[in-house]
Design a protein around this motif. Structure first.
Motif, PDB file in Angstrom:
ATOM      1  N   SER A   1       0.761  -1.233  -0.037  1.00 51.33           N
ATOM      2  CA  SER A   1      -0.009   0.153   0.131  1.00 51.33           C
ATOM      3  C   SER A   1       0.651   1.414   0.006  1.00 51.33           C
ATOM      4  O   SER A   1       0.627   2.231  -0.663  1.00 51.33           O
ATOM      5  N   GLY A   2       1.845   1.314   0.889  1.00 56.07           N
ATOM      6  CA  GLY A   2       2.866   2.452   0.782  1.00 56.07           C
ATOM      7  C   GLY A   2       3.590   2.681  -0.622  1.00 56.07           C
ATOM      8  O   GLY A   2       3.902   3.824  -1.050  1.00 56.07           O
ATOM      9  N   LEU A   3       3.953   1.536  -1.230  1.00 59.85           N
ATOM     10  CA  LEU A   3       4.471   1.771  -2.645  1.00 59.85           C
ATOM     11  C   LEU A   3       3.518   2.215  -3.701  1.00 59.85           C
ATOM     12  O   LEU A   3       3.860   2.916  -4.361  1.00 59.85           O
ATOM     13  N   LEU A   4       2.119   1.633  -3.543  1.00 56.23           N
ATOM     14  CA  LEU A   4       1.179   2.211  -4.454  1.00 56.23           C
ATOM     15  C   LEU A   4       1.015   3.523  -4.363  1.00 56.23           C
ATOM     16  O   LEU A   4       0.949   4.437  -5.217  1.00 56.23           O
ATOM     17  N   THR A   5       0.828   4.175  -3.014  1.00 54.00           N
ATOM     18  CA  THR A   5       0.588   5.324  -2.469  1.00 54.00           C
ATOM     19  C   THR A   5       1.946   6.394  -3.091  1.00 54.00           C
ATOM     20  O   THR A   5       1.544   7.426  -3.941  1.00 54.00           O
ATOM     21  N   LEU A   6       3.204   5.954  -2.995  1.00 57.57           N
ATOM     22  CA  LEU A   6       4.280   6.529  -3.331  1.00 57.57           C
ATOM     23  C   LEU A   6       4.474   6.720  -5.037  1.00 57.57           C
ATOM     24  O   LEU A   6       4.432   7.689  -5.552  1.00 57.57           O
ATOM     25  N   THR A   7       4.011   5.348  -5.609  1.00 54.94           N
ATOM     26  CA  THR A   7       3.742   5.572  -7.087  1.00 54.94           C
ATOM     27  C   THR A   7       2.969   6.529  -7.393  1.00 54.94           C
ATOM     28  O   THR A   7       3.055   7.575  -8.468  1.00 54.94           O
ATOM     29  N   GLY A   8       1.773   6.684  -6.973  1.00 54.76           N
ATOM     30  CA  GLY A   8       0.446   7.676  -7.382  1.00 54.76           C
ATOM     31  C   GLY A   8       1.305   9.027  -7.104  1.00 54.76           C
ATOM     32  O   GLY A   8       1.109  10.019  -7.804  1.00 54.76           O
ATOM     33  N   SER A   9       1.855   9.368  -5.823  1.00 58.50           N
ATOM     34  CA  SER A   9       2.284  10.662  -5.601  1.00 58.50           C
ATOM     35  C   SER A   9       3.617  10.900  -6.514  1.00 58.50           C
ATOM     36  O   SER A   9       3.593  12.213  -6.862  1.00 58.50           O
ATOM     37  N   LEU A  10       4.507  10.047  -7.018  1.00 58.23           N
ATOM     38  CA  LEU A  10       5.415  10.403  -7.968  1.00 58.23           C
ATOM     39  C   LEU A  10       4.925  10.753  -9.317  1.00 58.23           C
ATOM     40  O   LEU A  10       5.474  11.495  -9.993  1.00 58.23           O
ATOM     41  N   GLY A  11       3.634  10.304  -9.435  1.00 56.18           N
ATOM     42  CA  GLY A  11       2.980  10.834 -10.892  1.00 56.18           C
ATOM     43  C   GLY A  11       2.869  12.489 -10.721  1.00 56.18           C
ATOM     44  O   GLY A  11       2.795  13.063 -11.717  1.00 56.18           O
TER      45      GLY A  11
END
Length: 104
Positions: free
Chosen positions: A19-29
């Motif tokens: 979940s943290g990685l998914l949220t980080l990926t979305g934020s990097l967008g």
């Protein structure tokens, strides 16, 4: 205080990391994409999927500690599924109106 069983703590930890990685990926967008119209999709999907993983981990740990099925987090999940598309739609309409590309 009860200890969390190993059968619940390992999957919950994996769900939290994912979940943290998914949220980080979305934020990097937000950093990668250049304009508003491109930026709006990545954080919405990343945070929604990230929150879903956190809610699943919470359901798993709560069910293990209560020794019964705990489903309170499903209501939170429903709100998370319903609200981002509505918010995104309103933001996109406001941006189209601001840029002069919206309906007259």
């Amino acid at each position: 205080m009860n200890a969390i069983p190993l059968w619940a703590s390992i999957p919950a930890a994996v769900l939290l990391v994912l979940s943290g990685l998914l949220t980080l990926t979305g934020s990097l967008g937000l950093l990668k994409f250049k304009d508003f119209y491109s930026r709006i999709h990545a954080p919405t999907m990343g945070t929604t999927l990230g929150a879903a993983g956190v809610l699943l981990a919470s359901m798993l740990v709560s069910s293990a500690l209560a020794e019964r099925v705990v489903l309170h987090e499903i209501l939170i999940g429903l709100f998370l599924i319903i609200t981002p598309p509505i918010t995104t739609s309103l933001l996109m309409q406001a941006a189209l109106h601001r840029d002069g590309r919206g309906k007259v």
